[in-house]
Design a protein around this motif. Structure first.
Motif, PDB file in Angstrom:
ATOM      1  N   GLN A 140     -55.155 -48.982 -39.482  1.00 59.55           N
ATOM      2  CA  GLN A 140     -54.035 -48.148 -39.924  1.00 59.55           C
ATOM      3  C   GLN A 140     -53.478 -48.626 -41.259  1.00 59.55           C
ATOM      4  N   ILE A 141     -53.401 -49.942 -41.423  1.00 54.20           N
ATOM      5  CA  ILE A 141     -52.896 -50.484 -42.689  1.00 54.20           C
ATOM      6  C   ILE A 141     -53.818 -50.095 -43.842  1.00 54.20           C
ATOM      7  N   LYS A 142     -55.122 -50.199 -43.612  1.00 58.63           N
ATOM      8  CA  LYS A 142     -56.088 -49.836 -44.649  1.00 58.63           C
ATOM      9  C   LYS A 142     -56.004 -48.353 -44.997  1.00 58.63           C
ATOM     10  N   ALA A 143     -55.704 -47.534 -43.980  1.00 60.36           N
ATOM     11  CA  ALA A 143     -55.672 -46.080 -44.179  1.00 60.36           C
ATOM     12  C   ALA A 143     -54.328 -45.577 -44.701  1.00 60.36           C
ATOM     13  N   THR A 144     -53.341 -46.461 -44.808  1.00 61.57           N
ATOM     14  CA  THR A 144     -52.003 -46.053 -45.247  1.00 61.57           C
ATOM     15  C   THR A 144     -52.003 -45.701 -46.728  1.00 61.57           C
ATOM     16  N   SER A 145     -51.533 -44.509 -47.048  1.00 63.04           N
ATOM     17  CA  SER A 145     -51.495 -44.061 -48.441  1.00 63.04           C
ATOM     18  C   SER A 145     -50.329 -44.696 -49.189  1.00 63.04           C
ATOM     19  N   PHE A 146     -50.400 -44.618 -50.507  1.00 66.81           N
ATOM     20  CA  PHE A 146     -49.343 -45.174 -51.349  1.00 66.81           C
ATOM     21  C   PHE A 146     -48.019 -44.472 -51.085  1.00 66.81           C
ATOM     22  N   LEU A 147     -48.058 -43.156 -50.909  1.00 62.41           N
ATOM     23  CA  LEU A 147     -46.836 -42.394 -50.638  1.00 62.41           C
ATOM     24  C   LEU A 147     -46.228 -42.810 -49.300  1.00 62.41           C
ATOM     25  N   GLU A 148     -47.081 -43.088 -48.315  1.00 62.83           N
ATOM     26  CA  GLU A 148     -46.579 -43.519 -47.010  1.00 62.83           C
ATOM     27  C   GLU A 148     -45.918 -44.893 -47.103  1.00 62.83           C
ATOM     28  N   LEU A 203     -48.710 -49.410 -36.153  1.00 63.60           N
ATOM     29  CA  LEU A 203     -47.952 -49.778 -37.350  1.00 63.60           C
ATOM     30  C   LEU A 203     -46.521 -49.266 -37.270  1.00 63.60           C
ATOM     31  N   ILE A 204     -46.361 -48.015 -36.858  1.00 61.92           N
ATOM     32  CA  ILE A 204     -45.025 -47.422 -36.764  1.00 61.92           C
ATOM     33  C   ILE A 204     -44.226 -48.083 -35.645  1.00 61.92           C
ATOM     34  N   SER A 205     -44.897 -48.436 -34.558  1.00 59.24           N
ATOM     35  CA  SER A 205     -44.186 -49.099 -33.456  1.00 59.24           C
ATOM     36  C   SER A 205     -43.676 -50.471 -33.875  1.00 59.24           C
ATOM     37  N   LEU A 206     -44.448 -51.204 -34.663  1.00 60.69           N
ATOM     38  CA  LEU A 206     -44.006 -52.503 -35.164  1.00 60.69           C
ATOM     39  C   LEU A 206     -42.826 -52.336 -36.115  1.00 60.69           C
ATOM     40  N   LEU A 207     -42.873 -51.293 -36.934  1.00 63.47           N
ATOM     41  CA  LEU A 207     -41.746 -50.997 -37.822  1.00 63.47           C
ATOM     42  C   LEU A 207     -40.503 -50.687 -37.002  1.00 63.47           C
ATOM     43  N   THR A 208     -40.670 -49.946 -35.904  1.00 61.72           N
ATOM     44  CA  THR A 208     -39.532 -49.589 -35.059  1.00 61.72           C
ATOM     45  C   THR A 208     -38.941 -50.822 -34.385  1.00 61.72           C
ATOM     46  N   ILE A 209     -39.790 -51.779 -34.010  1.00 61.21           N
ATOM     47  CA  ILE A 209     -39.286 -53.044 -33.458  1.00 61.21           C
ATOM     48  C   ILE A 209     -38.420 -53.755 -34.493  1.00 61.21           C
ATOM     49  N   PHE A 210     -38.884 -53.767 -35.741  1.00 61.28           N
ATOM     50  CA  PHE A 210     -38.109 -54.378 -36.826  1.00 61.28           C
ATOM     51  C   PHE A 210     -36.769 -53.670 -36.995  1.00 61.28           C
ATOM     52  N   LEU A 211     -36.784 -52.344 -36.967  1.00 58.88           N
ATOM     53  CA  LEU A 211     -35.550 -51.571 -37.117  1.00 58.88           C
ATOM     54  C   LEU A 211     -34.602 -51.824 -35.942  1.00 58.88           C
ATOM     55  N   PHE A 212     -35.169 -51.997 -34.750  1.00 60.46           N
ATOM     56  CA  PHE A 212     -34.364 -52.299 -33.566  1.00 60.46           C
ATOM     57  C   PHE A 212     -33.616 -53.619 -33.748  1.00 60.46           C
ATOM     58  N   ILE A 213     -34.308 -54.624 -34.246  1.00 58.86           N
ATOM     59  CA  ILE A 213     -33.695 -55.938 -34.460  1.00 58.86           C
ATOM     60  C   ILE A 213     -32.616 -55.862 -35.534  1.00 58.86           C
ATOM     61  N   VAL A 214     -32.913 -55.171 -36.630  1.00 63.35           N
ATOM     62  CA  VAL A 214     -31.931 -55.027 -37.710  1.00 63.35           C
ATOM     63  C   VAL A 214     -30.686 -54.309 -37.211  1.00 63.35           C
ATOM     64  N   ALA A 215     -30.875 -53.297 -36.365  1.00 59.41           N
ATOM     65  CA  ALA A 215     -29.740 -52.527 -35.848  1.00 59.41           C
ATOM     66  C   ALA A 215     -28.829 -53.387 -34.976  1.00 59.41           C
ATOM     67  N   ILE A 216     -29.403 -54.343 -34.253  1.00 60.78           N
ATOM     68  CA  ILE A 216     -28.577 -55.256 -33.457  1.00 60.78           C
ATOM     69  C   ILE A 216     -27.659 -56.060 -34.377  1.00 60.78           C
ATOM     70  N   PHE A 217     -28.236 -56.614 -35.435  1.00 56.57           N
ATOM     71  CA  PHE A 217     -27.433 -57.365 -36.397  1.00 56.57           C
ATOM     72  C   PHE A 217     -26.441 -56.444 -37.104  1.00 56.57           C
ATOM     73  N   GLY A 218     -26.869 -55.199 -37.367  1.00 55.96           N
ATOM     74  CA  GLY A 218     -25.986 -54.237 -38.010  1.00 55.96           C
ATOM     75  C   GLY A 218     -24.737 -53.981 -37.191  1.00 55.96           C
ATOM     76  N   TYR A 219     -24.914 -53.833 -35.890  1.00 55.32           N
ATOM     77  CA  TYR A 219     -23.767 -53.596 -35.001  1.00 55.32           C
ATOM     78  C   TYR A 219     -22.768 -54.746 -35.092  1.00 55.32           C
ATOM     79  N   PHE A 220     -23.249 -55.967 -34.995  1.00 61.24           N
ATOM     80  CA  PHE A 220     -22.343 -57.118 -35.004  1.00 61.24           C
ATOM     81  C   PHE A 220     -21.738 -57.357 -36.390  1.00 61.24           C
ATOM     82  N   ASP A 221     -22.488 -57.054 -37.450  1.00 59.50           N
ATOM     83  CA  ASP A 221     -21.928 -57.159 -38.804  1.00 59.50           C
ATOM     84  C   ASP A 221     -20.788 -56.170 -38.997  1.00 59.50           C
ATOM     85  N   TRP A 222     -21.009 -54.928 -38.555  1.00 60.79           N
ATOM     86  CA  TRP A 222     -19.969 -53.900 -38.679  1.00 60.79           C
ATOM     87  C   TRP A 222     -18.768 -54.246 -37.810  1.00 60.79           C
ATOM     88  N   LYS A 223     -19.029 -54.720 -36.607  1.00 66.57           N
ATOM     89  CA  LYS A 223     -17.941 -55.071 -35.690  1.00 66.57           C
ATOM     90  C   LYS A 223     -17.107 -56.213 -36.269  1.00 66.57           C
TER      91      LYS A 223
END
Length: 208
Positions: A13-21, A175-195
């Protein structure tokens, strides 16, 4: 064996990922990181990512997903305007959802799920209409709260992410699922930063 297959699939999937993607993914990540910092520049970053994704989706003939991204685009423009609006009707600082806003949020999530489930079961060949509709409808609710600069946006977005991760793995979108895991982790920190910022007395608004 399964791990090896997944790693091979990820490499392919990484090899097939286009520049625009890659651009779309990069700006999507940037958007979430800026949102965590309560930075209004999340919206122009998000808009660029959405437009790039939109071209990819149209090219792939994924018209329903394109419409979903059109919603994100509208909400991004709306949110940008709300965050920059210093009047009482704007969202110039972080706040918690009122009872009325909570009702609207639930209406978006439940009503959006019912609408998407109906569309997926009657007009597509989706084999996961219940879960797919849930992921999108909760993301809709989270995007609306983000536009309002409400703390609870992180909760709704992470509910969506939490369900999306196994769904994406099920669909072999590693690839997208790994990105979503990253976004999930960032969102946890985002919640506590905002709070933390919300709980600070006389906290100054961050607009840049």
């Amino acid at each position: 064996m399964l791990l090896a297959i997944d790693l091979n699939l990820l490499a392919e999937q990484i090899k097939a990922t286009s520049f625009l993607e890659w651009i779309a993914v990069s700006f999507g990540v940037t958007e979430v990181l800026l949102a965590r910092k309560n930075n209004v520049l999340l919206y122009p970053a998000g808009i660029i990512g959405i437009l790039c994704s939109g071209f990819l989706l149209v090219d792939a003939k994924l018209y329903a997903e394109t419409l979903l991204h059109a919603y994100y685009l509208v909400m991004s423009i709306y949110g940008w305007a709300m965050w920059k609006n210093r009047s009482a009707s704007g969202a110039s600082r972080i706040s918690r959802s009122t009872i009325s806003e909570q009702k609207i949020t639930w209406a978006i999530a439940v009503g959006g799920w019912a609408f998407l489930y109906f569309m997926l079961t009657n007009f597509t060949d989706s084999d996961v209409p219940v879960v797919d509709a849930f992921v999108s409808s909760t993301a809709w609710a989270g995007m609306w709260l983000l536009a309002k600069r409400k703390l609870e946006n992180w909760i709704w977005l992470n509910v969506s992410n939490l369900i999306a991760i196994p769904l994406l793995f099920h669909k072999q979108l590693i690839l997208i699922s790994l990105l979503t895991i990253f976004l999930f982790i960032v969102a946890i920190f985002g919640y506590f930063d905002w709070k933390k910022e919300l709980d600070q007395p006389n906290a100054k608004l961050k607009t840049l």
